[in-house]
Write a protein that holds these residues in place. Structure first.
Motif, short mmCIF file in Angstrom:
data_model
loop_
_atom_site.label_atom_id
_atom_site.label_comp_id
_atom_site.label_asym_id
_atom_site.label_seq_id
_atom_site.Cartn_x
_atom_site.Cartn_y
_atom_site.Cartn_z
N VAL A 193 15.36 65.17 18.81
CA VAL A 193 16.39 64.17 19.13
C VAL A 193 16.65 63.27 17.92
N ASP A 196 18.53 65.12 15.20
CA ASP A 196 19.95 65.27 15.50
C ASP A 196 20.71 63.96 15.30
N THR A 221 19.51 70.12 19.61
CA THR A 221 19.55 69.88 21.06
C THR A 221 20.99 69.96 21.57
N ASP A 222 21.10 70.24 22.87
CA ASP A 222 22.42 70.39 23.49
C ASP A 222 23.22 69.08 23.48
N ARG A 223 22.53 67.96 23.67
CA ARG A 223 23.24 66.69 23.89
C ARG A 223 24.03 66.23 22.66
N TYR A 224 23.65 66.70 21.47
CA TYR A 224 24.31 66.23 20.25
C TYR A 224 25.34 67.20 19.70
N LYS A 226 28.28 68.03 21.13
CA LYS A 226 29.59 67.37 21.29
C LYS A 226 29.74 66.19 20.34
N ASN A 227 28.64 65.45 20.14
CA ASN A 227 28.71 64.31 19.22
C ASN A 227 29.03 64.76 17.80
N HIS A 238 24.16 75.59 16.35
CA HIS A 238 23.19 75.20 17.38
C HIS A 238 21.97 76.11 17.25
#
Length: 328
Positions: A193, A196, A221-224, A226-227, A238
């Motif tokens: 995290v 990223d 990680t998946d959450r970043y 889109k960011n 990814h």
């Protein structure tokens, strides 16, 4: 006050430059002085300056020699005063060159070129990237930005900048406005995290200084994901998805080929089968095997080795007697 400001400005000049100016002044002064003291021996100012230079550098050609006591006293004064400045000049110049080289290795020297590739972060992936780029284009200028290295890697055409990629001063040292592309790798010293977050911050800083810069970024990680896309990444790699896809794909291939090996004479949907390497092809290349089986209307798509299947091997791969061929 004015003289004080001039003196302070003088002290801010590089030491070797100040010494060089003093040496030039001494050469001019003693060159004119010796002409005044011995006009018969020294006919022009240039003769005097030449004598002063040869004397102060302790070369001593002997083409001009003072004949009178005043001229000899002037020569002695020049040797005592000037020789020390000349020695100090060369010592200072050598120290400056060494310091410049040391600063370059430590990543403190800014990059002045343009059209270069910037890679942020040093890890094994970066090492492989640099080797690949040197194979593709050995002349490609590359700037490496990293904060963990004490000294840059000794690779040709790789300029090291020590610092953090999120800082504008570091990116400007790498000449971000003149760069052609930027690659951001995940920080191996941080958790996923945090790594990223730093990668996205680096991307934002780079895009802020050069909005048209082509940027590739590695996200763990998946959450970043889109960011990174919102921050302006042209391509998001990814890592976890790519690794998972490859591992699952190769595992499924391994499971299928294991079943084929147990039932050597059976096929899956009557399309895929395992063929032992003929004795005549042992030691030959995979390309030779392709041509051999094409004549019998059989397509070879891979090699089943002891350690596992190898799909689409290089044409130059040498077949071993224990290998098996995966065919359609």
């Amino acid at each position: 006050m004015k003289s004080n400001r001039i003196f302070i400005a003088w002290l801010r000049w590089p030491l070797y430059l100040r010494i060089a100016i003093i040496i030039c002044f001494l050469l001019l002064f003693f060159g004119q002085l010796i002409v005044l003291l011995e006009p018969k021996q020294y006919h022009t100012i240039f003769d005097g300056i030449w004598w002063a230079l040869i004397t102060v550098s302790t070369v001593g050609y002997g083409d001009f020699v003072p004949q009178t006591m005043p001229g000899q006293v002037a020569g002695m004064a020049l040797i005592f005063i000037g020789a020390s400045f000349v020695t100090a000049y060369f010592a200072t110049l050598a120290a400056a060159v060494f310091s410049k080289q040391h600063h370059y290795v430590e990543g403190k020297v800014a990059f002045k070129g343009k059209g270069h590739l910037i890679i942020v972060g040093w890890n094994e992936k970066t090492n492989k990237l640099l080797q690949s780029f040197q194979t593709i284009d050995p002349a490609m200028p590359i700037v490496l930005i990293d904060d963990s290295l004490k000294e840059g890697p000794l690779l040709e055409n790789v300029h090291f900048i020590k610092g953090h990629g999120t800082e504008d001063v570091t990116l400007r040292k790498a000449n971000i406005t003149g760069a052609d592309a930027l690659m951001i790798t995940a920080d191996q010293h941080e958790n996923e995290v945090t790594a990223d977050m730093q990668s996205v911050l680096t991307l934002l800083a780079a895009k802020g200084l050069n909005p048209s810069l082509y940027c590739l970024i590695e996200i763990l990680t998946d959450r970043y994901v889109k960011n990174a896309e919102r921050a302006g990444a042209n391509q998001v790699i990814h890592t976890s998805d790519a690794v998972n896809h490859l591992m699952v794909e190769h595992f499924l291939i391994k499971e299928q080929l294991t079943a084929f090996k147990k039932k050597r004479h059976m096929t899956l949907h009557k399309h895929v089968t395992i063929i032992p390497v003929p004795a005549s092809l042992a030691g030959e290349t995979f390309l030779t095997a392709l041509h051999h089986f094409l004549e019998h209307h059989v397509i070879i798509v891979g090699v089943q080795k002891k350690e596992g299947p190898m799909m689409n091997p290089p044409f130059g791969y040498e077949l071993h007697p224990e290998d098996e061929l995966i065919s359609l």
